[in-house]
Design a protein around this motif. Structure first.
Motif, short mmCIF file in Angstrom:
data_model
loop_
_atom_site.label_atom_id
_atom_site.label_comp_id
_atom_site.label_asym_id
_atom_site.label_seq_id
_atom_site.Cartn_x
_atom_site.Cartn_y
_atom_site.Cartn_z
N LEU A 128 0.96 -1.24 -0.12
CA LEU A 128 -0.08 -0.13 0.01
C LEU A 128 0.90 1.35 -0.03
O LEU A 128 0.37 2.34 0.03
CB LEU A 128 -1.02 0.13 1.11
N GLY A 129 2.11 1.08 -0.39
CA GLY A 129 3.15 2.18 -0.56
C GLY A 129 4.33 1.74 0.28
O GLY A 129 5.64 2.65 0.11
N CYS A 130 4.31 0.86 1.35
CA CYS A 130 5.68 0.71 1.96
C CYS A 130 6.68 -0.08 1.31
O CYS A 130 6.20 -0.57 0.09
CB CYS A 130 5.34 0.10 3.28
N VAL A 131 7.92 -0.34 1.55
CA VAL A 131 8.75 -1.10 0.95
C VAL A 131 8.83 -2.35 1.55
O VAL A 131 9.36 -2.46 2.91
CB VAL A 131 10.01 -0.53 0.79
N ARG A 132 8.14 -3.49 1.17
CA ARG A 132 8.11 -4.81 1.75
C ARG A 132 9.48 -5.71 1.32
O ARG A 132 10.05 -5.67 0.39
CB ARG A 132 7.02 -5.77 1.35
N LEU A 133 10.12 -6.50 2.46
CA LEU A 133 11.30 -7.22 2.20
C LEU A 133 11.21 -8.55 2.89
O LEU A 133 10.12 -8.82 3.66
CB LEU A 133 12.42 -6.44 3.02
N ARG A 134 12.15 -9.47 2.83
CA ARG A 134 12.10 -10.70 3.36
C ARG A 134 12.43 -10.17 4.80
O ARG A 134 13.20 -9.12 5.09
CB ARG A 134 13.02 -11.58 2.74
#
Length: 323
Positions: A128-134
């Motif tokens: 939704l706008g954030c930067v997702r990571l492992r």
């Protein structure tokens, strides 16, 4: 005194010296900046310590249509953070406003409640706008990038200058493990029965047949970056035919991660770092793989130290020591 006792004894002395070593390096602080490519869904981390800037890490991510462009500076960190959609993220670092680096979302503040279908979307727009990571990548930023780190978010692609990472997807039919991020370092993570992640790269536990002359034994090793690593207790019997040479020196070059070991959960030191052993005036350099505080040495490097070589027989899954 056995070689193992000497190695362990000297390693303990070195570990006690860690605080002074860390302070000694403070005069040359490392400086990092992060660049996010929304087109590539890829994060690049650049590092400099007074010398030329170099690419240090590349992470796969998921951004979204509301991910803002521009240059920002990180301002807060959270082990867990409540997110839009009534979900939670691990190892969150605030970029700007409500935009953060964080793990793939969880249904609860519980590492066994991963939204595994969202994990499999990494590398494509999904947030939704954030930067997702492992988890391992979000944790790396959390551990190694202090508040005030510059983050540049660009719409453009890296145009092949930085290769987009490829990661394994979670098998959604694997009910035992699918609700865990495979890279989560917690000991209770069911993925850790057969693999762990060291700085984002997979190390896999394997069983190999070790052979030297008439000696044979099946042993559990770790396969990492194409090399086999074993504990000294596994390797020692295969070199007992040699007279024990004098241990003249054991030198370790501490990595940044080991200096900051106290930031890892108790017992967690999954780190690859340089080492050097000198026996009878002859030295060999390699890298030791620390897993849960236990050192695992490259089988081929230790063999060279004792004047022999290794032959890998892939068909029989056997490592053969020969002179």
């Amino acid at each position: 005194m056995t070689i193992l006792k000497r190695i362990v004894g000297i390693a303990l002395v070195l570990s006690l010296a860690l605080p002074s070593l860390a302070l000694a390096s403070a005069s040359e602080p490392e400086s990092r900046r992060i660049v996010v490519s929304c087109a590539d869904n890829t994060v690049a981390v650049f590092c400099s310590n007074g010398a030329a800037e170099q690419l240090e890490k590349v992470f796969l991510c998921s951004v979204g249509p509301d991910t803002p462009g521009g240059t920002f500076y990180t301002s807060q960190k959270y082990l867990w953070r409540y997110l839009y959609g009534d979900v939670y993220g691990q190892y969150a670092t605030r970029i700007t406003g409500d935009i953060l680096f964080h793990s793939v979302p969880y249904v609860q503040q519980d590492p066994a409640t991963l939204e595994y279908e969202e994990y499999n979307k990494l590398g494509t727009p999904a947030s939704l706008g954030c930067v997702r990571l492992r988890v391992c990548d979000a944790k790396w930023i959390y551990d190694h990038c202090p508040l005030g780190t510059q983050v540049s978010i660009q719409a453009d692609s890296f145009d092949g200058a930085i290769e987009k990472p490829v990661i394994e997807k979670i098998d959604v039919t694997d009910e035992l493990r699918r609700n865990w991020d495979p890279t989560d370092p917690r000991p209770e993570n069911p993925w850790r029965n057969e693999q762990i992640y060291v700085e984002g790269e997979k190390a896999q536990k394997v069983t190999r047949l070790l052979r030297r002359d008439t000696q044979r034994a099946n042993a559990e090793l770790w396969l990492f970056q194409g090399k086999h690593y074993a504990s000294w207790s596994v390797l020692q019997p295969f070199f007992s035919l040699f007279s024990e040479p004098a241990l003249n020196a054991y030198e370790k070059t501490f990595s940044f991660e080991l200096k900051k070991k106290s930031t890892y959960p108790a017992g967690r030191t999954d780190i690859l770092e340089p080492w050097r052993l000198v026996l009878d005036g002859k030295g060999v350099e390699g890298k030791v793989l620390w897993i849960d505080g236990t050192p695992y040495f490259s089988v081929s490097d230790i063999a060279l130290l004792f004047g022999c070589r290794t032959l890998w027989n892939e068909q029989e899954e056997m490592i053969w020591f020969y002179q």
